[in-house]
Design an enzyme around this catalytic site. Structure first.
Site, mmCIF file in Angstrom:
data_model
loop_
_atom_site.group_PDB
_atom_site.id
_atom_site.type_symbol
_atom_site.label_atom_id
_atom_site.label_comp_id
_atom_site.label_asym_id
_atom_site.label_seq_id
_atom_site.Cartn_x
_atom_site.Cartn_y
_atom_site.Cartn_z
ATOM 1 N N CYS A 2 -29.712 -105.281 -108.051
ATOM 2 C CA CYS A 2 -28.861 -106.426 -108.298
ATOM 3 C C CYS A 2 -29.257 -107.519 -107.321
ATOM 4 O O CYS A 2 -30.004 -107.282 -106.374
ATOM 5 C CB CYS A 2 -27.388 -106.066 -108.106
ATOM 6 S SG CYS A 2 -26.829 -104.670 -109.103
ATOM 7 N N LYS A 606 -36.590 -105.515 -111.514
ATOM 8 C CA LYS A 606 -37.834 -105.702 -110.774
ATOM 9 C C LYS A 606 -37.871 -104.858 -109.510
ATOM 10 O O LYS A 606 -38.810 -104.121 -109.268
ATOM 11 C CB LYS A 606 -37.996 -107.185 -110.436
ATOM 12 C CG LYS A 606 -39.276 -107.525 -109.688
ATOM 13 C CD LYS A 606 -40.485 -107.369 -110.577
ATOM 14 C CE LYS A 606 -41.752 -107.820 -109.898
ATOM 15 N NZ LYS A 606 -42.942 -107.565 -110.721
#
Length: 611
Positions: A2, A606
């Site tokens: 996050c 990512k």
């Protein structure tokens, strides 16, 4: 997984938070939210399921403004993708918390808080933190003290930020195992998971360490440990440009990053070529001693970085003449391993924050390994800071979830490592003659040549879009490139793809081959080419359609059911770097035809900062 951003400013903070969340969206994009303290210190919150654009529209509609605030973009780990699970989490309309990470003991904490009368409205572990801070704020002198007490109860990995209507000029943040940095500006203090989110307001940054808790006010910044003892963190000036994290003329970040690879590879190699592989210049002080008499190398990584180490392992054995192994970080950390004082432990991570790799490094150090080297794209991240030596790949920011230029620059760094180990003290007698820096200067040009094949690859990609499955084959140094090609295709086009060493075909995978199964073959003109050609015949004889990435000096010709694309003349040991380019382009254009979200594929993020 996050992203969090926010701060304290003398001007309206909402635009900065929204722009920061857009720059962090690669870290998570299931939902987003922000909380601010309004003019009367009222705690105001807006959340939305979906992208930051949806949140922005909701914030604009409500006309929110405030000088103290926190924001969050989420990749779900606890609880489904619903607004009730989106951050910030609030306790008693007084405390708001955003959180990146996983709280491992949240079930026990939740039971304790429920017994104390707290009511939960979400399925997340983050709500536990909000209630804990509220609980301790009842007796603590201020929000900073309450936050320190609360994080003392937490087990797991976290980067959190807290605001309170009772402390209207303060944001408190804390870090343990997840990235978090602070920004310093004339008009206030800020925090974020990534420096890119702070670029609109400052380039002056401080990187927090595990156990740090910080209090941010407009004119005041204080950092302590959880017990309240003061800690000092060095201020850095970020060299990252705003243009580096903008799309420019490209449609997607992945497309931009694929086309940046000639420059990224050249920049990564520049120091080595200029220094003639001087160990200190290239790897840092102590490298000569660290590399002296190394008798084996252990590579630790995850995902695409692991595939890079599968190539690096072979380079070390071919060039240096010593054993090397490549392990997945999440597997290594939980198995018995025999330490070797002369073993070099090399970790690879684009972000430098990959939790599985970081914990594997910790495990290696706990076993007594002192020769540690990090190859990373982010200088001040956790893994390089925990390593004795570090090498910074100069890929620049990589925003697309599917790694491209980070992969090829990691490969370039691994080749330099093999060359460096071959010339280290005590290495001369065991080295093979295969490694040479001579071809490195031509490598960026070869990468550009491969990029020039993009129009032809688009035609191939159109054929893939209607397929449900694909098979990738390679041998030797190029089997990891087949693995990487299969991963890229499945990541962003959602086409199921598998990769095998071509010699394994007859041991099972050949059963999958039919007219609906495209088979991609990485076929450089090396010593295994004839073996590979025989494997291709096995596919062709069973009706499989072959897509062959060959070298310009190979003998392959197109025919019915066999499509051939010629890359530059064979680049020797550096060939895997060149052959990585077309499989990236194939995946990208297949995803375009299918209409998937290239930069933000479903279910993926990512930076994997949770276990």
């Amino acid at each position: 997984m996050c992203g969090i951003v926010g701060g304290v400013s003398k001007t309206d903070l909402v635009p900065m938070i929204l722009e920061g969340l857009q720059r962090l969206e690669y870290r998570g994009y299931d939902s987003a939210g922000l909380a601010i303290l309004g003019a009367d210190a009222d705690l105001l919150r807006v959340r939305s399921v979906g992208r930051v654009a949806e949140l922005t529209a909701a914030v604009v509609e409500r006309g929110l403004q405030g000088q103290v605030g926190i924001g969050h973009t989420r990749w779900a780990t606890h609880g489904g993708v619903r607004e009730c699970n989106a951050h910030p989490m609030i306790s008693h309309e007084q405390i708001a918390v955003v959180h990146n990470g996983i709280i491992e003991n949240f079930h026990a904490l939740r039971a304790h808080l429920e017994a104390a009368g707290y009511t939960f409205t979400s399925e997340t572990d983050t709500e536990v933190i909000a209630h804990l801070v509220h609980h301790y704020r009842q007796t603590a002198p201020d929000l900073f003290a309450a936050t320190r007490r609360a994080v003392g109860d937490l087990r797991g990995a976290y980067a959190i930020a807290v605001i309170s209507s009772g402390d209207p000029e303060t944001v408190c943040v804390a870090r343990m195992g997840c990235p978090l940095l602070l920004g310093v500006a004339d008009d206030g203090h800020y925090f974020a998971s990534d420096v890119a989110a702070l670029l609109p307001v400052t380039r002056r940054v401080l990187y927090l360490e595990d156990g740090d808790v910080a209090m941010l006010q407009r004119q005041t910044l204080r950092i302590t440990d959880q017990a309240g003892a003061s800690r000092q963190r060095e201020e850095h000036w970020s060299q990252l440009s705003a243009a580096a994290v903008d799309l420019g003329p490209y449609r997607h970040f992945m497309q931009k990053e694929i086309h940046e690879q000639p420059r990224a590879v050249a920049d990564t190699l520049e120091g080595a070529l200029n220094s003639q592989l001087d160990l200190t210049d290239l790897w840092g002080d102590g490298a000569a001693a660290m590399f002296r008499d190394v008798d084996r190398v252990l590579f630790l990584a995850s995902g695409t970085s692991h595939y890079a180490t599968l190539v690096g392992r072979q380079w070390v054995e071919s060039i240096v003449g010593i054993p090397a192994q490549a392990e997945l970080g999440h597997e290594y950390r939980y198995r018995d391993s025999i330490p070797d004082p002369r073993q070099l432990v090399v970790t690879l991570s684009q972000s430098g924050e990959t939790l599985d790799t970081f914990e594997a490094l910790r495990r290696a150090k706990d076993l007594g390994h002192t020769r540690t080297l990090a190859i990373c794209n982010v200088a001040e991240s956790a893994i390089p800071r925990a390593s004795a030596l570090r090498f910074l790949t100069r890929a620049g920011p990589e925003i697309g979830v599917a790694s491209t230029k980070a992969f090829t620059t990691q490969l370039a760094a691994l080749y330099l490592l093999a060359l460096s180990l071959a010339k280290a003290p005590g290495a001369s007698e065991r080295c093979a003659a295969g490694g040479s820096p001579g071809r490195l200067r031509q490598l960026p040009g070869s990468v550009q040549h491969a990029l020039n094949l993009e129009p032809q690859i688009q035609g191939w990609a159109a054929r893939f879009a209607s397929k449900d499955h694909a098979l990738f084959l390679g041998r030797g140094l190029h089997y990891p490139i087949a693995l990487e090609g299969a991963l890229k295709l499945k990541e962003i086009s959602y086409i199921h793809a598998e990769a095998y060493p071509a010699g394994e075909l007859k041991h099972g995978p050949l059963a999958l081959v039919d007219r609906d199964m495209p088979v991609v073959v990485i076929a450089p003109n090396d010593r295994l080419l004839e073996k590979l050609a025989a494997n291709m015949q096995e596919v062709h004889a069973r009706g499989g359609e072959l897509y062959v990435f060959a070298d310009s000096d190979s003998h392959f010709n197109a025919s019915a059911g066999v499509h051939v694309m010629r890359l530059p003349r064979h680049a020797g040991l550096l060939s895997p770097i060149v052959h990585a380019i077309p499989v990236q382009l194939l995946a990208y254009h297949a995803a375009l035809v299918k209409g998937t979200d290239v930069d933000r594929p479903r279910n993926l993020a990512k930076s994997v900062t949770v276990e």
